[in-house]
Scaffold this motif. Structure first.
Motif, PDB file in Angstrom:
ATOM      1  N   HIS A 109      15.267 107.443  84.841  1.00 56.52           N
ATOM      2  CA  HIS A 109      13.862 107.108  85.065  1.00 56.52           C
ATOM      3  C   HIS A 109      13.407 105.897  84.260  1.00 56.52           C
ATOM      4  CE1 HIS A 109      13.039 110.559  87.602  1.00 56.52           C
ATOM      5  NE2 HIS A 109      13.919 111.188  86.841  1.00 56.52           N
ATOM      6  N   SER A 110      14.365 105.098  83.791  1.00 60.33           N
ATOM      7  CA  SER A 110      14.076 103.870  83.039  1.00 60.33           C
ATOM      8  C   SER A 110      13.179 104.130  81.827  1.00 60.33           C
ATOM      9  CB  SER A 110      13.438 102.814  83.948  1.00 60.33           C
ATOM     10  OG  SER A 110      14.310 102.500  85.003  1.00 60.33           O
ATOM     11  N   ILE A 152      -0.511 106.356  80.215  1.00 56.56           N
ATOM     12  CA  ILE A 152       0.883 106.095  80.582  1.00 56.56           C
ATOM     13  C   ILE A 152       1.741 107.312  80.255  1.00 56.56           C
ATOM     14  CG2 ILE A 152       2.932 104.704  80.039  1.00 56.56           C
ATOM     15  CD1 ILE A 152       0.992 102.312  79.699  1.00 56.56           C
ATOM     16  N   LYS A 153       1.478 107.931  79.116  1.00 61.36           N
ATOM     17  CA  LYS A 153       2.225 109.132  78.745  1.00 61.36           C
ATOM     18  C   LYS A 153       2.000 110.228  79.783  1.00 61.36           C
ATOM     19  CE  LYS A 153       2.874 112.396  74.969  1.00 61.36           C
ATOM     20  NZ  LYS A 153       2.478 112.776  73.620  1.00 61.36           N
ATOM     21  N   LEU A 154       0.753 110.431  80.185  1.00 59.50           N
ATOM     22  CA  LEU A 154       0.429 111.447  81.177  1.00 59.50           C
ATOM     23  C   LEU A 154       1.108 111.147  82.511  1.00 59.50           C
ATOM     24  CD1 LEU A 154      -1.199 113.934  82.108  1.00 59.50           C
ATOM     25  CD2 LEU A 154      -3.068 112.349  82.665  1.00 59.50           C
ATOM     26  N   ALA A 155       1.011 109.910  82.964  1.00 60.72           N
ATOM     27  CA  ALA A 155       1.615 109.543  84.252  1.00 60.72           C
ATOM     28  C   ALA A 155       3.127 109.720  84.230  1.00 60.72           C
ATOM     29  CB  ALA A 155       1.257 108.108  84.606  1.00 60.72           C
ATOM     30  N   THR A 156       3.747 109.346  83.130  1.00 59.58           N
ATOM     31  CA  THR A 156       5.196 109.474  82.999  1.00 59.58           C
ATOM     32  C   THR A 156       5.611 110.941  82.973  1.00 59.58           C
ATOM     33  OG1 THR A 156       5.282 107.384  81.778  1.00 59.58           O
ATOM     34  CG2 THR A 156       7.194 108.835  81.585  1.00 59.58           C
ATOM     35  N   GLY A 157       4.897 111.736  82.201  1.00 61.18           N
ATOM     36  CA  GLY A 157       5.205 113.160  82.131  1.00 61.18           C
ATOM     37  C   GLY A 157       5.035 113.846  83.475  1.00 61.18           C
ATOM     38  N   ARG A 158       3.977 113.517  84.186  1.00 63.38           N
ATOM     39  CA  ARG A 158       3.750 114.102  85.506  1.00 63.38           C
ATOM     40  C   ARG A 158       4.849 113.696  86.477  1.00 63.38           C
ATOM     41  NH1 ARG A 158      -1.158 115.936  87.087  1.00 63.38           N
ATOM     42  NH2 ARG A 158      -1.007 114.793  89.056  1.00 63.38           N
ATOM     43  N   LYS A 159       5.288 112.448  86.403  1.00 67.30           N
ATOM     44  CA  LYS A 159       6.378 111.970  87.260  1.00 67.30           C
ATOM     45  C   LYS A 159       7.644 112.793  87.024  1.00 67.30           C
ATOM     46  CE  LYS A 159       9.402 108.066  87.106  1.00 67.30           C
ATOM     47  NZ  LYS A 159       9.617 106.695  86.676  1.00 67.30           N
TER      48      LYS A 159
END
Length: 74
Positions: free
Chosen positions: A32-33, A55-62
């Motif tokens: 996931h880079s 960004i942390k939230l978006a990455t974790g959700r992804k």
């Protein structure tokens, strides 16, 4: 209305799903880079590897969605 944030319970779920899938942190990060420290911080807490809480939230959700978790829309 409050802004959604990445919570410790979210990190615990991510770690549980990753371990159940038999995927180590390095493999998940590379796929996931991300850096391994970013994945560790998502699972265990901390913010220094992320530019913003959003960004942390978006990455974790992804990552949760990658493992098939039912993630409600923001």
């Amino acid at each position: 209305m409050t802004n959604p944030i990445w919570l410790p319970v979210d990190g615990a779920l991510l770690k549980k799903l990753r371990e159940e899938a038999g995927i180590d942190i390095t493999t998940l990060a590379r796929a996931h880079s991300l850096s391994t420290s970013q994945v560790k911080q998502l699972e265990d807490g901390g913010d220094s590897s992320f530019y913003t809480a959003a960004i942390k939230l978006a990455t974790g959700r992804k990552l949760l969605m990658y493992f098939g978790a039912d993630v409600a829309p923001l």
